[in-house]
Scaffold this active site. Sequence first.
Site, PDB file in Angstrom:
ATOM      1  N   ARG A  46      18.150  20.236   9.136  1.00 33.39           N
ATOM      2  CA  ARG A  46      18.231  19.241  10.192  1.00 33.39           C
ATOM      3  C   ARG A  46      16.873  18.578  10.377  1.00 33.39           C
ATOM      4  O   ARG A  46      15.872  19.025   9.805  1.00 33.39           O
ATOM      5  CB  ARG A  46      18.731  19.882  11.501  1.00 33.39           C
ATOM      6  N   ALA A  48      15.443  14.342  10.862  1.00 32.05           N
ATOM      7  CA  ALA A  48      15.744  13.132  10.095  1.00 32.05           C
ATOM      8  C   ALA A  48      15.182  13.131   8.663  1.00 32.05           C
ATOM      9  O   ALA A  48      15.942  12.972   7.696  1.00 32.05           O
ATOM     10  CB  ALA A  48      15.270  11.916  10.879  1.00 32.05           C
ATOM     11  N   GLN A 193      16.704  23.607  19.602  1.00 32.56           N
ATOM     12  CA  GLN A 193      15.709  23.445  18.529  1.00 32.56           C
ATOM     13  C   GLN A 193      14.283  23.679  19.036  1.00 32.56           C
ATOM     14  O   GLN A 193      13.426  24.147  18.287  1.00 32.56           O
ATOM     15  CB  GLN A 193      15.800  22.034  17.920  1.00 32.56           C
ATOM     16  N   ASP A 234      14.898   9.566  15.037  1.00 32.10           N
ATOM     17  CA  ASP A 234      15.938   9.572  13.994  1.00 32.10           C
ATOM     18  C   ASP A 234      16.221   8.172  13.478  1.00 32.10           C
ATOM     19  O   ASP A 234      16.700   8.002  12.362  1.00 32.10           O
ATOM     20  CB  ASP A 234      17.215  10.214  14.530  1.00 32.10           C
TER      21      ASP A 234
HETATM   22  O1  MRU Z   1      19.963  17.075  15.622  1.00 29.50           O
HETATM   23  P1  MRU Z   1      18.644  17.309  14.940  1.00 29.50           P
HETATM   24  O2  MRU Z   1      18.079  18.666  15.188  1.00 29.50           O
HETATM   25  O3  MRU Z   1      18.710  16.948  13.469  1.00 29.50           O
HETATM   26  O4  MRU Z   1      17.705  16.257  15.651  1.00 29.50           O
HETATM   27  C1  MRU Z   1      16.377  16.211  15.286  1.00 29.50           C
HETATM   28  C2  MRU Z   1      15.578  15.325  16.123  1.00 29.50           C
HETATM   29  O5  MRU Z   1      16.038  14.685  17.037  1.00 29.50           O
HETATM   30  C3  MRU Z   1      14.142  15.183  15.741  1.00 29.50           C
HETATM   31  O6  MRU Z   1      13.361  14.942  16.865  1.00 29.50           O
HETATM   32  C4  MRU Z   1      14.025  13.996  14.799  1.00 29.50           C
HETATM   33  O7  MRU Z   1      14.894  14.129  13.712  1.00 29.50           O
HETATM   34  C5  MRU Z   1      12.659  13.822  14.328  1.00 29.50           C
HETATM   35  S1  MRU Z   1      12.347  14.899  12.974  1.00 29.50           S
HETATM   36  C6  MRU Z   1      10.789  14.777  12.447  1.00 29.50           C
END
Ligand code: MRU
Length: 345
Positions: A46, A48, A193, A234
Amino acid sequence: MVAKTIEWLDGKLRILDQSKLPREQVFADLDNYHDVVLAIKEMKVRGAPAIGVAAAYGIALGAGGIKTAKKDDFLAQLNQVMQAFAASRPTAVNLFQAINRMKKAAKGDGVAEIRKSLINEAKRIHQEEIASTEKLSRLGAELIKDGFTVLTHCNAGPLATAGYGTALGVIRAAKEQGKKLSVFATETRPLLQGARLTTWELMQENIPVTLITDSMAGYFMKQGEIDCVIVGADRIAASGHTANKIGTYSLAVLANAHGIPFYVAAPTTTIDLSLTSGYQIPIEERSPEEVTHIQGVPIAPAGVRAANPAFDVTPPSYVTAIITEKGIIRPPYTEGLKNVGSRFL
Ligand code: MRU
């Protein structure tokens, strides 16, 4: 340094299963693209940039599993593999950037040559994410002063990027410059997270971290304990609207109300110039069970209705600066983003 999030090893994709952290450090060796699609959907991989890198390797794996030697049939089947990745998670644009690059790389005289070209392109995408997240982190570190307490949300470290990190990368780079800092990490409901991953990464880096529930952020801002907020993204629209983990918008509004700088750190692969407004960004709706349960344990009455948008959009007026590997962009964002982003969709 934390364990490798994603690694291409002997023609397989090794991932660190983030859904099990921090209780267990489990690696999975994936040898077919279906498992990679599932790993993205189930958020074993997970964040982005990491989703984009995993999808690129997954497409290379998918190409390896196509049986035909006829180029036209091969390309038709490869297209189906790419569509499966495109349907895995909708918000992070890095995924679609990676698919687009893999599509362009699917060239060569025969099937064997195309397969090779796809593996090489996936490795390039990965290397570029490593380089760009490190570069943006070093640039962003100049915004962090010695003695700062930084609040961050969700997880935007090496786990989320398969590289150096974005928001956490900036914090890591500031520490490497010899600055003394501490971090407040919001737990980030529903999937935690922040509690599970951000604290785990920061503790390995020996960066002091205090875990708070999402609802405590305003209290600590009002107490004067937070010097700045840094989050990842994202998808960033041409207007400067940024989509990030649900709860980011509330933090931006709070930061603004308390006169606290609010920074967004992201590689330029997160910029989507094809969208003129952030409200065109597709917001993923995940299962209500993620809200009614914590790690499989029910916390609400059976049958209660629950909503679960996974991301929200922060308007540019709340963002102090956007940190990219090509420079720190300040408002008005339209001009600055045009110079560093791409229009690929
Ligand atoms: O749902 P996720 O855990 O994939 O969401 C991740 C985020 O919102 C992060 O803040 C984003 O991807 C930035 S990653 C460097």
